[in-house]
Scaffold this motif. Structure first.
Motif, mmCIF file in Angstrom:
data_model
loop_
_atom_site.group_PDB
_atom_site.id
_atom_site.type_symbol
_atom_site.label_atom_id
_atom_site.label_comp_id
_atom_site.label_asym_id
_atom_site.label_seq_id
_atom_site.Cartn_x
_atom_site.Cartn_y
_atom_site.Cartn_z
ATOM 1 N N VAL A 217 2.550 0.596 15.909
ATOM 2 C CA VAL A 217 2.178 2.009 15.702
ATOM 3 C C VAL A 217 3.469 2.817 15.682
ATOM 4 O O VAL A 217 4.180 2.910 16.688
ATOM 5 C CB VAL A 217 1.243 2.531 16.811
ATOM 6 N N LEU A 218 3.765 3.403 14.526
ATOM 7 C CA LEU A 218 5.037 4.099 14.312
ATOM 8 C C LEU A 218 4.788 5.564 14.021
ATOM 9 O O LEU A 218 4.039 5.896 13.085
ATOM 10 C CB LEU A 218 5.691 3.552 13.032
ATOM 11 N N GLU A 219 5.421 6.464 14.780
ATOM 12 C CA GLU A 219 5.308 7.887 14.424
ATOM 13 C C GLU A 219 6.190 8.164 13.207
ATOM 14 O O GLU A 219 7.284 7.625 13.070
ATOM 15 C CB GLU A 219 5.755 8.770 15.595
ATOM 16 N N THR A 220 5.681 9.026 12.328
ATOM 17 C CA THR A 220 6.460 9.439 11.164
ATOM 18 C C THR A 220 6.067 10.888 10.852
ATOM 19 O O THR A 220 5.405 11.538 11.657
ATOM 20 C CB THR A 220 6.215 8.466 9.980
ATOM 21 N N SER A 221 6.515 11.401 9.718
ATOM 22 C CA SER A 221 6.085 12.748 9.323
ATOM 23 C C SER A 221 5.111 12.611 8.159
ATOM 24 O O SER A 221 5.070 11.566 7.490
ATOM 25 C CB SER A 221 7.290 13.584 8.887
ATOM 26 N N ALA A 222 4.353 13.671 7.879
ATOM 27 C CA ALA A 222 3.425 13.623 6.747
ATOM 28 C C ALA A 222 4.199 13.328 5.464
ATOM 29 O O ALA A 222 3.764 12.545 4.618
ATOM 30 C CB ALA A 222 2.678 14.948 6.641
ATOM 31 N N ARG A 223 5.363 13.934 5.351
ATOM 32 C CA ARG A 223 6.183 13.793 4.136
ATOM 33 C C ARG A 223 6.703 12.366 3.971
ATOM 34 O O ARG A 223 6.854 11.866 2.862
ATOM 35 C CB ARG A 223 7.349 14.777 4.269
ATOM 36 N N GLN A 224 6.997 11.700 5.088
ATOM 37 C CA GLN A 224 7.606 10.365 5.012
ATOM 38 C C GLN A 224 6.578 9.231 5.148
ATOM 39 O O GLN A 224 6.942 8.059 5.041
ATOM 40 C CB GLN A 224 8.656 10.218 6.127
ATOM 41 N N ALA A 225 5.311 9.617 5.407
ATOM 42 C CA ALA A 225 4.311 8.611 5.791
ATOM 43 C C ALA A 225 4.150 7.514 4.733
ATOM 44 O O ALA A 225 4.085 6.324 5.081
ATOM 45 C CB ALA A 225 2.968 9.284 6.053
ATOM 46 N N ALA A 226 4.091 7.881 3.468
ATOM 47 C CA ALA A 226 3.861 6.864 2.437
ATOM 48 C C ALA A 226 5.022 5.878 2.401
ATOM 49 O O ALA A 226 4.818 4.666 2.225
ATOM 50 C CB ALA A 226 3.685 7.532 1.067
ATOM 51 N N ARG A 227 6.228 6.399 2.633
ATOM 52 C CA ARG A 227 7.389 5.492 2.598
ATOM 53 C C ARG A 227 7.450 4.613 3.857
ATOM 54 O O ARG A 227 7.776 3.434 3.779
ATOM 55 C CB ARG A 227 8.686 6.296 2.417
ATOM 56 N N THR A 228 7.111 5.194 5.015
ATOM 57 C CA THR A 228 7.055 4.359 6.231
ATOM 58 C C THR A 228 5.992 3.271 6.045
ATOM 59 O O THR A 228 6.217 2.099 6.369
ATOM 60 C CB THR A 228 6.724 5.219 7.475
ATOM 61 N N ALA A 229 4.828 3.657 5.516
ATOM 62 C CA ALA A 229 3.746 2.681 5.317
ATOM 63 C C ALA A 229 4.180 1.591 4.329
ATOM 64 O O ALA A 229 3.844 0.407 4.515
ATOM 65 C CB ALA A 229 2.484 3.390 4.821
ATOM 66 N N ALA A 230 4.918 1.971 3.298
ATOM 67 C CA ALA A 230 5.376 0.976 2.316
ATOM 68 C C ALA A 230 6.336 -0.025 2.967
ATOM 69 O O ALA A 230 6.307 -1.221 2.663
ATOM 70 C CB ALA A 230 6.044 1.679 1.133
ATOM 71 N N LEU A 231 7.162 0.455 3.890
ATOM 72 C CA LEU A 231 8.090 -0.457 4.590
ATOM 73 C C LEU A 231 7.303 -1.444 5.455
ATOM 74 O O LEU A 231 7.627 -2.630 5.512
ATOM 75 C CB LEU A 231 9.036 0.346 5.501
ATOM 76 N N VAL A 232 6.269 -0.937 6.107
ATOM 77 C CA VAL A 232 5.446 -1.780 6.981
ATOM 78 C C VAL A 232 4.689 -2.817 6.136
ATOM 79 O O VAL A 232 4.628 -3.999 6.479
ATOM 80 C CB VAL A 232 4.491 -0.885 7.816
ATOM 81 N N ALA A 233 4.156 -2.376 4.996
ATOM 82 C CA ALA A 233 3.428 -3.294 4.111
ATOM 83 C C ALA A 233 4.377 -4.333 3.510
ATOM 84 O O ALA A 233 4.028 -5.519 3.401
ATOM 85 C CB ALA A 233 2.722 -2.506 3.004
ATOM 86 N N ALA A 234 5.589 -3.901 3.159
ATOM 87 C CA ALA A 234 6.561 -4.833 2.566
ATOM 88 C C ALA A 234 6.956 -5.914 3.565
ATOM 89 O O ALA A 234 7.379 -7.005 3.170
ATOM 90 C CB ALA A 234 7.799 -4.067 2.096
ATOM 91 N N ALA A 235 6.806 -5.611 4.867
ATOM 92 C CA ALA A 235 7.134 -6.603 5.891
ATOM 93 C C ALA A 235 5.957 -7.552 6.142
ATOM 94 O O ALA A 235 6.007 -8.392 7.042
ATOM 95 C CB ALA A 235 7.525 -5.903 7.188
ATOM 96 N N GLY A 236 4.857 -7.393 5.378
ATOM 97 C CA GLY A 236 3.741 -8.334 5.470
ATOM 98 C C GLY A 236 2.617 -7.894 6.386
ATOM 99 O O GLY A 236 1.665 -8.638 6.604
ATOM 100 N N LEU A 237 2.695 -6.661 6.939
ATOM 101 C CA LEU A 237 1.615 -6.173 7.794
ATOM 102 C C LEU A 237 0.634 -5.366 6.951
ATOM 103 O O LEU A 237 1.008 -4.767 5.938
ATOM 104 C CB LEU A 237 2.172 -5.279 8.911
ATOM 105 N N ALA A 238 -0.637 -5.323 7.380
ATOM 106 C CA ALA A 238 -1.612 -4.446 6.718
ATOM 107 C C ALA A 238 -1.357 -3.037 7.238
ATOM 108 O O ALA A 238 -1.424 -2.805 8.448
ATOM 109 C CB ALA A 238 -3.019 -4.901 7.078
ATOM 110 N N ALA A 239 -1.040 -2.099 6.336
ATOM 111 C CA ALA A 239 -0.592 -0.773 6.782
ATOM 112 C C ALA A 239 -1.617 0.301 6.459
ATOM 113 O O ALA A 239 -2.283 0.262 5.418
ATOM 114 C CB ALA A 239 0.727 -0.436 6.099
ATOM 115 N N ARG A 240 -1.778 1.258 7.385
ATOM 116 C CA ARG A 240 -2.603 2.430 7.105
ATOM 117 C C ARG A 240 -1.972 3.631 7.787
ATOM 118 O O ARG A 240 -1.226 3.499 8.775
ATOM 119 C CB ARG A 240 -4.051 2.224 7.551
ATOM 120 N N VAL A 241 -2.307 4.827 7.263
ATOM 121 C CA VAL A 241 -1.746 6.072 7.789
ATOM 122 C C VAL A 241 -2.844 6.796 8.553
ATOM 123 O O VAL A 241 -3.981 6.878 8.098
ATOM 124 C CB VAL A 241 -1.223 6.964 6.634
#
Ligand SMILES: C[S@@+](CC[C@H](N)C(=O)[O-])C[C@H]1O[C@@H](n2cnc3c(N)ncnc32)[C@H](O)[C@@H]1O
Length: 257
Positions: A217-241
């Motif tokens: 569970v990672l805190e991020t900003s609304a503006r950065q959320a899609a990019r944080t989620a993409a990093l998490v997904a690229a690492a092989g985890l199922a990501a949601r915001v």
């Protein structure tokens, strides 16, 4: 020395630009047993020090957390991260609070969920000292760089990693309020050119530490959320915001498959 009254304190705070002068005045008056101490704390606040550092504590999700100089002041919005972590935590479980600062998030999580084996870690010695003070015997606090701070035997066994890591883009630090810019350490704020340097590293390594089905569970900003989620997904985890409008808060949840 005669103690100034509420109206005097409010007036001085307001003149210094405080938006919540009445509330701040009441807290400062309640915390200062003598006129001399009030003068000292009021002077620090008027000079721009964050109220929470002047008082030496902050409330996060109903838990009072002790603070000391040059430790990040936990933000109200991080309540979303705590709530989401509490929803996902299955006790007994190993839980890691990475980039723990004062230990506020772990302390607030432990207040909600029992039976957790909490490990907290931070690179900054002042933060580690403060987290040990707040967490006491309820957790083990490690000093070091992200996951490298943790005992190796936890690899593959962690049920939940929570992290409010730095995520401010370097060029935006100069535009932050002076309370943060001048009183919180750069290492607590600076997330690199796009703000996501630490998220990138946490996401890349999380899979090796999480147990199957474990969560990040990672805190991020609304503006950065899609990019944080993409990093998490690229690492092989199922990501949601997850977003909370009242707290103006955003977290990304990654789940190990
Ligand atoms: C935004 S503050 C959050 C602190 C705390 N989690 C909270 O919400 O109050 C980020 C924290 O990350 C720590 N930090 C920054 N880079 C780190 C790294 N590479 N490894 C471990 N901790 C780090 C800082 O020292 C700081 O305490």
């Amino acid at each position: 020395m005669a103690e100034p009254g509420l109206a005097d304190v409010v007036a001085r705070l307001r003149a210094a630009g405080s938006v919540f002068a009445e509330e701040e005045a009441a807290l400062l008056l309640a915390a200062a047993p003598t006129a001399a101490e009030l003068e000292e704390t009021l002077g620090r606040r008027v000079a721009g020090e964050p109220l929470e550092l002047v008082l030496g504590w902050v409330d996060l999700e109903g838990v009072r957390v002790a603070l000391e100089a040059s430790v990040f002041v936990p933000r109200r919005r991080s309540g979303l991260l705590v709530r989401e972590a509490a929803r996902l935590a299955r006790s007994p479980a190993v839980v890691v609070d990475l980039c723990c600062g004062s230990g506020a998030l772990g302390a607030a999580l432990l207040a909600r969920v029992g039976g957790l084996d909490l490990h907290a870690a931070d690179v900054d010695p002042a933060a580690v000292r403060c987290a040990r003070r707040n967490l006491g015997p309820t957790a083990t606090v490690h000093r070091g760089d992200l996951f490298a701070a943790l005992p190796r035997e936890l690899a593959g066994r962690v049920g939940l990693v929570l992290a409010n890591a730095p995520y401010v883009p370097t060029r935006e630090i100069a535009t932050m309020p002076p309370e943060a810019r001048d009183h919180e350490p750069l290492v607590a704020l600076d997330g690199g050119a796009d703000g996501l340097d630490v998220h990138r590293r946490i996401a890349a390594d999380a899979g090796a530490w999480l147990a199957p089905g474990g969560h990040l569970v990672l805190e991020t900003s609304a503006r950065q959320a899609a990019r944080t989620a993409a990093l998490v997904a690229a690492a092989g985890l199922a990501a949601r915001v997850v977003r909370d409008a009242d707290l103006d808060a955003t977290v990304v949840v990654g789940t190990a498959r």
